[in-house]
Design an enzyme around this catalytic site. Structure first.
Site, PDB file in Angstrom:
ATOM      1  CG  ASP A  96      -5.520  -3.463  -1.804  1.00 44.70           C
ATOM      2  OD1 ASP A  96      -5.025  -2.993  -0.766  1.00 44.70           O
ATOM      3  OD2 ASP A  96      -5.874  -4.647  -1.925  1.00 44.70           O
ATOM      4  CD  GLU A 143       1.366   0.646   7.295  1.00 44.62           C
ATOM      5  OE1 GLU A 143       0.934   0.749   6.119  1.00 44.62           O
ATOM      6  OE2 GLU A 143       1.169  -0.364   7.980  1.00 44.62           O
ATOM      7  CG  ASP A 144      -1.440   1.516   3.258  1.00 47.52           C
ATOM      8  OD1 ASP A 144      -1.172   1.291   4.455  1.00 47.52           O
ATOM      9  OD2 ASP A 144      -2.020   0.685   2.532  1.00 47.52           O
ATOM     10  CE  LYS A 150     -10.349   3.531   7.467  1.00 46.38           C
ATOM     11  NZ  LYS A 150     -10.799   2.138   7.146  1.00 46.38           N
ATOM     12  CG  PHE A 195     -12.279  -0.524   2.706  1.00 46.41           C
ATOM     13  CD1 PHE A 195     -11.706  -1.178   3.794  1.00 46.41           C
ATOM     14  CD2 PHE A 195     -11.684  -0.666   1.454  1.00 46.41           C
ATOM     15  CE1 PHE A 195     -10.573  -1.968   3.638  1.00 46.41           C
ATOM     16  CE2 PHE A 195     -10.555  -1.456   1.290  1.00 46.41           C
ATOM     17  CZ  PHE A 195      -9.999  -2.106   2.390  1.00 46.41           C
ATOM     18  CG  ASP A 229      -8.500   0.372   9.942  1.00 46.22           C
ATOM     19  OD1 ASP A 229      -9.268   1.255  10.326  1.00 46.22           O
ATOM     20  OD2 ASP A 229      -8.888  -0.755   9.583  1.00 46.22           O
ATOM     21  N   GLY A 236       0.767  -1.243   0.000  1.00 45.72           N
ATOM     22  CA  GLY A 236       0.000   0.000   0.000  1.00 45.72           C
ATOM     23  C   GLY A 236       0.796   1.291   0.000  1.00 45.72           C
TER      24      GLY A 236
HETATM   25  P1  IMP Z   1      -4.412  -1.865  10.814  1.00 42.53           P
HETATM   26  O1  IMP Z   1      -3.519  -2.962  11.326  1.00 42.53           O
HETATM   27  O2  IMP Z   1      -5.842  -2.095  11.169  1.00 42.53           O
HETATM   28  O3  IMP Z   1      -3.954  -0.486  11.257  1.00 42.53           O
HETATM   29  O4  IMP Z   1      -4.391  -1.900   9.230  1.00 42.53           O
HETATM   30  C1  IMP Z   1      -3.317  -2.388   8.537  1.00 42.53           C
HETATM   31  C2  IMP Z   1      -3.422  -2.331   7.048  1.00 42.53           C
HETATM   32  O5  IMP Z   1      -4.736  -2.606   6.595  1.00 42.53           O
HETATM   33  C3  IMP Z   1      -3.087  -0.979   6.441  1.00 42.53           C
HETATM   34  O6  IMP Z   1      -1.710  -0.753   6.349  1.00 42.53           O
HETATM   35  C4  IMP Z   1      -3.741  -1.134   5.078  1.00 42.53           C
HETATM   36  O7  IMP Z   1      -2.876  -1.816   4.192  1.00 42.53           O
HETATM   37  C5  IMP Z   1      -4.975  -1.950   5.388  1.00 42.53           C
HETATM   38  N1  IMP Z   1      -6.157  -1.052   5.522  1.00 42.53           N
HETATM   39  C6  IMP Z   1      -6.715  -0.576   6.657  1.00 42.53           C
HETATM   40  N2  IMP Z   1      -7.757   0.236   6.383  1.00 42.53           N
HETATM   41  C7  IMP Z   1      -7.822   0.299   5.036  1.00 42.53           C
HETATM   42  C8  IMP Z   1      -8.697   1.011   4.126  1.00 42.53           C
HETATM   43  O8  IMP Z   1      -9.609   1.774   4.489  1.00 42.53           O
HETATM   44  N3  IMP Z   1      -8.453   0.811   2.797  1.00 42.53           N
HETATM   45  C9  IMP Z   1      -7.454  -0.012   2.332  1.00 42.53           C
HETATM   46  N4  IMP Z   1      -6.622  -0.670   3.138  1.00 42.53           N
HETATM   47  C10 IMP Z   1      -6.810  -0.533   4.478  1.00 42.53           C
HETATM   48 MG    MG Z   2      -0.528  -1.619   4.640  1.00 36.26          MG
END
Ligand code: IMP
Ligand code: MG
Length: 177
Positions: free
Chosen positions: A160, A100-101, A132, A153, A104, A45
């Site tokens: 993606d 990071e992208d 987020k 999302f 979340d 991402g």
């Molecule tokens: P986390 O561990 O929940 O913070 O999320 C980890 C990964 O999930 C991020 O680095 C993204 O690659 C993916 N991700 C989380 N939310 C989104 C979204 O809204 N769109 C696309 N990818 C997401």
């Molecule tokens: Mg990611």
């Protein structure tokens, strides 16, 4: 394609992204003036953001990548983090910025930071394109953030949905079903 969701309206334009990425690059260049930084991109991402960012920083920099998975082929975080590809080079005594992208739940990054700290970098910071905060469960915050987004999302600019939409030059979200 079948029942795949489409995308909604543009949330962050190409121009807004360009301006913000320039600001972050300037800030990083000031914060690390006279130093070298290793940018660690979390695949896949972060590639679009990372490639824009590194071309705008004025400090010496290196890049490396990691592949981690915490997501299945869906829009939910499983909480299980797996390192599928580790760094190619040592980061001991180096300034590291994880790119990071999106943060979340923060589960992935929280795990990753603990892991990278064990490799004894000189400094360790996080730069995320999107944040987020409404969905955060892990205790983690970025040092540099592009934009805060609401609980949707998000796709585009590297992000993606089932590997689709990464190539969009702007940020949008999946359309409500
Ligand atoms: P986390 O561990 O929940 O913070 O999320 C980890 C990964 O999930 C991020 O680095 C993204 O690659 C993916 N991700 C989380 N939310 C989104 C979204 O809204 N769109 C696309 N990818 C997401
Ligand atoms: Mg990611």
């Amino acid at each position: 394609m079948g029942n795949e969701p489409g995308i909604g309206e543009v949330m962050i334009t190409e121009e807004q992204i360009r301006v913000r990425v320039n600001e972050i690059a300037k800030q990083i260049s000031e914060d690390y003036a006279g130093e070298e930084v290793v940018f660690v991109g979390i695949l896949r991402g972060s590639v679009v953001f990372l490639s824009d960012l590194i071309r705008r920083v004025s400090i010496d920099s290196k890049i490396d990548f990691m592949v981690v998975s915490s997501y299945g082929e869906s829009t939910k975080t499983s909480g299980v983090v797996k390192i599928n590809k580790d760094l190619e080079s040592s980061i001991e005594d180096l300034n590291v910025i994880v790119v990071e992208d999106i943060i979340d739940t923060g589960v992935t990054l929280h795990y990753l930071m603990d892991y990278l700290k064990c490799k004894k970098p000189k400094s360790l910071k996080v730069c995320t394109f999107l944040d987020k905060p409404s969905r955060r469960t892990a205790d983690i915050e970025a040092d540099y953030t592009g934009f805060e987004v609401e609980d949707k999302f998000i796709v585009g600019y590297g992000l993606d949905f089932n590997q689709k939409y990464r190539n969009l030059p702007y940020i949008t979200c999946l359309a409500e079903a």
